[in-house]
Design an enzyme around this catalytic site. Structure first.
Site, PDB file in Angstrom:
ATOM      1  N   GLU A   1       0.831  -1.193   0.000  1.00 25.93           N
ATOM      2  CA  GLU A   1       0.000   0.000   0.000  1.00 25.93           C
ATOM      3  C   GLU A   1       0.877   1.259   0.000  1.00 25.93           C
ATOM      4  OE1 GLU A   1      -3.407   1.905   3.001  1.00 25.93           O
ATOM      5  OE2 GLU A   1      -2.077   0.302   3.700  1.00 25.93           O
TER       6      GLU A   1
ATOM      7  N   LYS B   1      -9.037   2.970  -2.056  1.00 22.87           N
ATOM      8  CA  LYS B   1      -9.326   2.312  -0.782  1.00 22.87           C
ATOM      9  C   LYS B   1     -10.702   2.745  -0.279  1.00 22.87           C
ATOM     10  CE  LYS B   1      -7.087   1.543   3.728  1.00 22.87           C
ATOM     11  NZ  LYS B   1      -5.835   1.807   4.492  1.00 22.87           N
TER      12      LYS B   1
ATOM     13  N   CYS C   1      -5.550  -2.770   2.510  1.00 21.26           N
ATOM     14  CA  CYS C   1      -5.337  -2.836   3.953  1.00 21.26           C
ATOM     15  C   CYS C   1      -6.625  -2.985   4.756  1.00 21.26           C
ATOM     16  CB  CYS C   1      -4.527  -1.631   4.409  1.00 21.26           C
ATOM     17  SG  CYS C   1      -3.767  -1.902   6.043  1.00 21.26           S
TER      18      CYS C   1
ATOM     19  N   VAL D   1     -11.114 -62.224  11.313  1.00 22.19           N
ATOM     20  CA  VAL D   1      -9.765 -61.765  11.644  1.00 22.19           C
ATOM     21  C   VAL D   1      -8.775 -62.578  10.815  1.00 22.19           C
ATOM     22  CG1 VAL D   1      -8.088 -61.373  13.476  1.00 22.19           C
ATOM     23  CG2 VAL D   1     -10.537 -61.205  13.981  1.00 22.19           C
TER      24      VAL D   1
ATOM     25  N   GLY E   1      -5.479 -61.724  10.228  1.00 26.49           N
ATOM     26  CA  GLY E   1      -4.063 -61.518  10.512  1.00 26.49           C
ATOM     27  C   GLY E   1      -3.457 -60.476   9.598  1.00 26.49           C
ATOM     28  N   GLY E   2      -4.311 -59.844   8.767  1.00 27.77           N
ATOM     29  CA  GLY E   2      -3.861 -58.769   7.890  1.00 27.77           C
ATOM     30  C   GLY E   2      -4.241 -57.406   8.440  1.00 27.77           C
TER      31      GLY E   2
ATOM     32  N   ASN F   1     -26.201 -64.447  13.280  1.00 30.35           N
ATOM     33  CA  ASN F   1     -27.568 -64.884  13.586  1.00 30.35           C
ATOM     34  C   ASN F   1     -27.605 -65.668  14.894  1.00 30.35           C
ATOM     35  OD1 ASN F   1     -28.244 -65.704  10.095  1.00 30.35           O
ATOM     36  ND2 ASN F   1     -28.448 -63.757  11.154  1.00 30.35           N
TER      37      ASN F   1
ATOM     38  N   TYR G   1     -17.667 -59.214  -4.660  1.00 31.55           N
ATOM     39  CA  TYR G   1     -19.045 -58.756  -4.473  1.00 31.55           C
ATOM     40  C   TYR G   1     -19.779 -59.666  -3.488  1.00 31.55           C
ATOM     41  CZ  TYR G   1     -23.611 -56.847  -5.678  1.00 31.55           C
ATOM     42  OH  TYR G   1     -24.834 -56.239  -5.628  1.00 31.55           O
TER      43      TYR G   1
ATOM     44  N   SER H   1     -23.433 -47.434 -12.745  1.00 34.80           N
ATOM     45  CA  SER H   1     -22.601 -48.632 -12.722  1.00 34.80           C
ATOM     46  C   SER H   1     -22.144 -49.062 -14.111  1.00 34.80           C
ATOM     47  CB  SER H   1     -23.359 -49.788 -12.059  1.00 34.80           C
ATOM     48  OG  SER H   1     -23.632 -49.497 -10.709  1.00 34.80           O
TER      49      SER H   1
END
Length: 692
Positions: free
Chosen positions: A60, A129, A185, A377, A379-380, A481, A503, A671
């Site tokens: 300025e 300004k 400013c 589970v 292990g990965g 279930n 899928y 899709s």
């Protein structure tokens, strides 16, 4: 104004990908010496233009100096300022950049604090300004008139006639998307800055020519002010302040300059520097355009303030920018956009993501009135993190971890390593551990459908793989279930993006999935964060062992004991690179050519000094050919072959602004769409950079 960007010019030039290089210069000045100040300004302008900047802003009243006080009413000084401006206009003729300089100007017997936009030897516009501070150390209303107090719309200056007034936008026609607004400013310190309306009128870059003396704490406040204004306006914001040479009669000056983009700091100058200085940043105009298009409330704001937005007049011009030569990106591009490189920020991210997942699962269990979960589970990595989330959720619900029924189901290709890891992890977590050998049921299924494997042939096709995946899922749902529980899904965002899930089975289908919006690179760090923070007691080593295990579906028997026959990243590319591609395509809608340009900036240099501190993070390097090849894999799998899986995913919490792929959230797509336009854009990517 949305920016539809098609790559033009050289692939290796940042302007070909929707970027614009901008600069802020702080020249050393002398009070009431316009010729000296103009020379310093031009010197910085030449430096900026030589480095490819299309826009350069200066402080300025920089031509006169801000601290002239009542000298502003001296005719000799005002005339010298106009002559100095003429020097700048003449000097700009050879520069492919727009310059914005500040000086006092007389218009219709009033004096205005002005910003003048100059390019290629032309004065394009003069912006007075609007808000004049008259408090504390400021008394600008003593010398100047507000820009709102004039009826003039044109001004004669340096032998040219130019538009005059605060409501002006400047559009650089040969830099698509670069439309900027200038305020001065105090204009940004008021409740509704003029730049807010300018952004609604289409300005993508907001510029503030400031002097701004320094007092304790003001530097931080400037950052807050500029950051928030750029974020609210979905714009870039360039801010200057006066430096060395301004009068110290009553004030001090630090010469701070900053550049923000949508709330993120791109560049900042040093402070209290003795010499003239310059900062540059590459602003992503396409990203800003996309954010405005995506955030539809921005458009609604335009409608609500239509009268203010319509006041702005646009001045279009060209700067003669050459985009056909290489110009590398001077912008930090994170290799891991989902994972902060800074350790402190990364720990904060992990803590927040972990708690989002836990809270969501707590809410789901509370809402449906169930107190048990079933989880496979392996292990990965993914199932490990999902199990950790389940454990914390049980703690939050004041339920025993035994209410987690963890099931490991070794198949034809399960390695001893992952089996032992699954057993150890369930033991450490304290869940109810079950082990079901699925090989007999899989053998029966293969026999029932007449698969060659049932007659002794080593046929390891997709059916052989999916029979195992399907058997695991069937066991999980029937266990749920039987125990009045829900199945917790483990598949992550990266797998959904690439369609690397079967899928209707466990990595795709569940009653609730805690990982569905967490990418693989972030899950890696989440598991390490849990290990390093001791949240599993003496189980940290188990987690570290899992992190050191190569990612594999373990569905096809290997020929070597302990070695997986399938290595996931050999099929779909490295997750660290595919997560990079996912982030920019999903979050910002960038074309493949731009993603490749960004990836090259991020990944081509193995020695770049911003890797995460940990020694375990591999310092991989990807050249353009590898980037293009893996991006091709991503484009094909994401746009062509995988959407039908994403269209029916279970409920899952969104954890980050990087996006999710839920059809109820960030991503709805047909899709059966085609990939042709993305493939065509891939063809724009060269196989290698030019020699040298």
């Amino acid at each position: 104004m949305a920016l539809t960007y098609t790559m033009k010019g050289n692939f290796f030039n940042l302007y070909a990908h929707g970027f614009a290089r901008v600069a802020v210069g702080v020249p050393r000045c002398r009070v009431a010496d316009p010729a000296f100040n103009a020379a310093q300004t031009l010197d910085l302008a030449r430096q900026a233009a030589a480095q490819g900047a299309a826009l350069v802003a200066f402080p300025e009243l920089g031509i006169s100096a801000y601290t002239c006080d009542d000298l502003f009413h001296q005719g000799a000084l005002l005339e010298a300022c106009e002559r100095a401006l003429g020097d700048i206009v003449a000097g700009s003729a050879a520069l492919p950049a727009a310059l914005i300089v500040g000086l006092p100007l007389r218009v219709n017997h009033s004096l205005f604090n002005c910003a003048v936009v100059v390019a290629r030897g032309r004065i394009l516009g003069v912006v007075p300004k609007t808000y004049l501070p008259n408090y504390g150390e400021f008394y600008e209303a003593r010398q100047f008139t507000s820009g709102d107090c004039t009826v003039a719309t044109q001004v004669e200056l340096a032998g040219q006639r130019a538009p005059f007034g605060p409501a002006q936008l400047f559009e650089v026609a040969d830099v698509p998307g670069l439309r900027f607004h200038v305020e001065i400013c105090e204009d940004v310190w008021v409740p509704i800055p003029p730049s807010s309306f300018a952004a609604l009128a289409g300005a993508s870059v907001l510029v503030n020519l400031s002097a701004s003396n320094i007092v304790v704490g003001k530097s931080g406040y400037r950052h807050q002010l500029v950051s928030q204004q750029s974020a609210r306006c979905l714009a870039a914001y360039l801010y200057t302040s006066a430096g060395r040479g301004e009068s110290s009669t009553d004030l001090a000056w630090d010469g701070q300059s900053i550049i923000y983009e949508n709330g993120e700091l791109l560049a900042e100058s040093g402070r209290f520097l003795d010499d003239s200085h310059l900062i540059l940043a590459d602003v992503d105009l396409e990203r800003l355009s996309h954010e405005r298009m995506r955030q539809t409330t921005f458009g609604q704001s335009v409608l609500r303030h239509k009268a203010e937005a319509e006041r702005f007049q646009t001045v279009a011009f060209e700067i003669g920018l050459a985009a056909d030569q290489p110009l590398a990106l001077r912008r930090r591009v994170e290799r891991f956009p989902y994972v902060p490189a800074d350790r402190r920020r990364r720990d904060e991210r992990c803590d927040e993501v972990y708690n989002i997942q836990v809270q969501a699962l707590v809410q789901r269990l509370s809402a449906i009135g169930m107190d048990k979960v079933v989880i496979g589970v392996s292990g990965g990595l993914d199932s490990t993190h999902a199990l950790l989330v389940c454990a914390k959720a049980m703690d939050r619900l004041n339920l025993p971890r035994a209410n987690i029924i963890g099931v490991t189901m070794p198949g034809f290709a399960t390695s001893e390593r992952t089996l032992q890891q699954a057993r150890a992890l369930m033991r450490v977590v304290g869940c109810t551990a079950m082990e079901i050998d699925i090989r007999p049921s899989c053998a029966q299924m293969l026999q029932d459908i007449g698969h060659p494997y049932a007659s002794g042939q080593e046929v390891y096709d997709i059916t052989f793989e999916n029979v195992q995946a399907g058997e695991r899922t069937s066991h999980l749902f029937r266990l749920a279930n039987f125990h009045n529980a829900i199945v917790i899904g483990t598949g992550d965002l990266s797998e959904l993006a690439l369609g690397w899930c079967t899928y209707g089975v466990g990595d795709h289908m569940s009653h609730y999935n805690v990982n569905a919006s967490v990418p693989k690179t972030l899950i890696t760090h989440l598991v390490r964060w849990v290990a390093e923070t001791g949240k599993v007691g003496d189980g940290s080593q188990v987690l570290l062992d899992i992190l050191g295990t190569e990612i594999s579906p373990e569905l096809v028997p290997g020929k070597t004991d302990g070695a997986p026959a399938q290595r996931t990243e050999q099929f779909i590319g490295p997750y660290e690179l595919q997560d990079f591609n996912l982030y920019y395509i999903l979050r910002y809608g960038f074309a493949p050519s731009k993603v490749a340009f960004l990836a090259l900036a991020a990944w081509h240099d193995r020695e770049r000094g911003d890797w995460p501190e940990e020694a375990h993070v591999p310092r991989n390097q990807y050249e353009l050919a590898a980037i293009k090849r893996n991006l091709g894999i991503f484009v094909h799998r994401f746009f062509k072959t995988s959407q039908f899986k994403r269209s029916c995913v279970p409920n899952a919490p969104k954890v980050g602004s990087g996006g999710s792929l839920s059809p109820r959230g960030d991503w709805r797509a047909p899709s059966d769409s085609e990939e042709v336009v993305w493939k065509a854009d891939l063809a724009n990517i060269p196989d290698a950079p030019p020699h040298g």
